[in-house]
Design a protein around this motif. Sequence first.
Motif, short mmCIF file in Angstrom:
data_model
loop_
_atom_site.label_atom_id
_atom_site.label_comp_id
_atom_site.label_asym_id
_atom_site.label_seq_id
_atom_site.Cartn_x
_atom_site.Cartn_y
_atom_site.Cartn_z
N LYS A 6 -3.14 20.92 10.65
CA LYS A 6 -2.01 21.43 11.43
C LYS A 6 -2.49 22.50 12.42
O LYS A 6 -2.02 22.56 13.56
CB LYS A 6 -0.94 21.99 10.50
N ALA A 9 -4.13 20.67 15.25
CA ALA A 9 -3.13 20.01 16.10
C ALA A 9 -2.47 20.99 17.05
O ALA A 9 -2.01 20.60 18.13
CB ALA A 9 -2.09 19.32 15.22
N SER A 10 -2.44 22.27 16.68
CA SER A 10 -1.78 23.26 17.54
C SER A 10 -2.65 23.70 18.72
O SER A 10 -2.17 24.37 19.62
CB SER A 10 -1.37 24.48 16.71
N ILE A 11 -3.92 23.29 18.74
CA ILE A 11 -4.82 23.67 19.82
C ILE A 11 -4.74 22.59 20.90
O ILE A 11 -5.35 21.53 20.80
CB ILE A 11 -6.27 23.85 19.32
N LYS A 12 -3.96 22.88 21.94
CA LYS A 12 -3.70 21.87 22.97
C LYS A 12 -4.97 21.32 23.61
O LYS A 12 -5.06 20.13 23.90
CB LYS A 12 -2.79 22.47 24.05
N ALA A 13 -5.95 22.15 23.83
CA ALA A 13 -7.18 21.71 24.50
C ALA A 13 -7.93 20.66 23.69
O ALA A 13 -8.71 19.89 24.24
CB ALA A 13 -8.09 22.90 24.77
N ARG A 15 -6.50 18.21 21.89
CA ARG A 15 -5.74 16.97 21.68
C ARG A 15 -6.50 15.76 22.19
O ARG A 15 -6.40 14.69 21.62
CB ARG A 15 -4.36 17.09 22.32
N LYS A 16 -7.24 15.94 23.26
CA LYS A 16 -8.06 14.84 23.78
C LYS A 16 -9.54 15.14 23.59
O LYS A 16 -10.39 14.55 24.24
CB LYS A 16 -7.76 14.62 25.26
N LYS A 22 -13.86 18.60 17.71
CA LYS A 22 -12.93 18.82 16.61
C LYS A 22 -13.66 19.27 15.34
O LYS A 22 -13.15 20.09 14.59
CB LYS A 22 -12.12 17.57 16.35
#
Length: 111
Positions: A6, A9-13, A15-16, A22
């Motif tokens: 979670k 997932a909160s780290i917008k940068a 997401r891709k 990661k």
Amino acid sequence: SVPIAKQLASIKALRKGSDLEKAFATAALVYNNYADPENKLSKAETKSLLQSQFGHFIQGQENKPKYQEIISSLDEESENKINFEDFMILLVSLTLMSDLLQEIKNVKTTK
């Protein structure tokens, strides 16, 4: 405490982000979740964290001199603290000597 997935997932940068990005972000989050307000861990906490969160990599390494050297350094003055950079060096060192690394290298990839 908020689960690592979670938090990631909160780290917008990310997401891709790549799997490698990661993975490093996960290591940083685990460290930060255990670190004190000065962003440091005691050597005793570091040893415990490595054994609990990195157990598959260090399993069976107990007889290797380099492993013994790393663990004994964490046992000496165990109240002394280490920073994130030193933690990552330990993490990479344990990965490089792990028998699991050879298994990972032997995994067949498809293109």
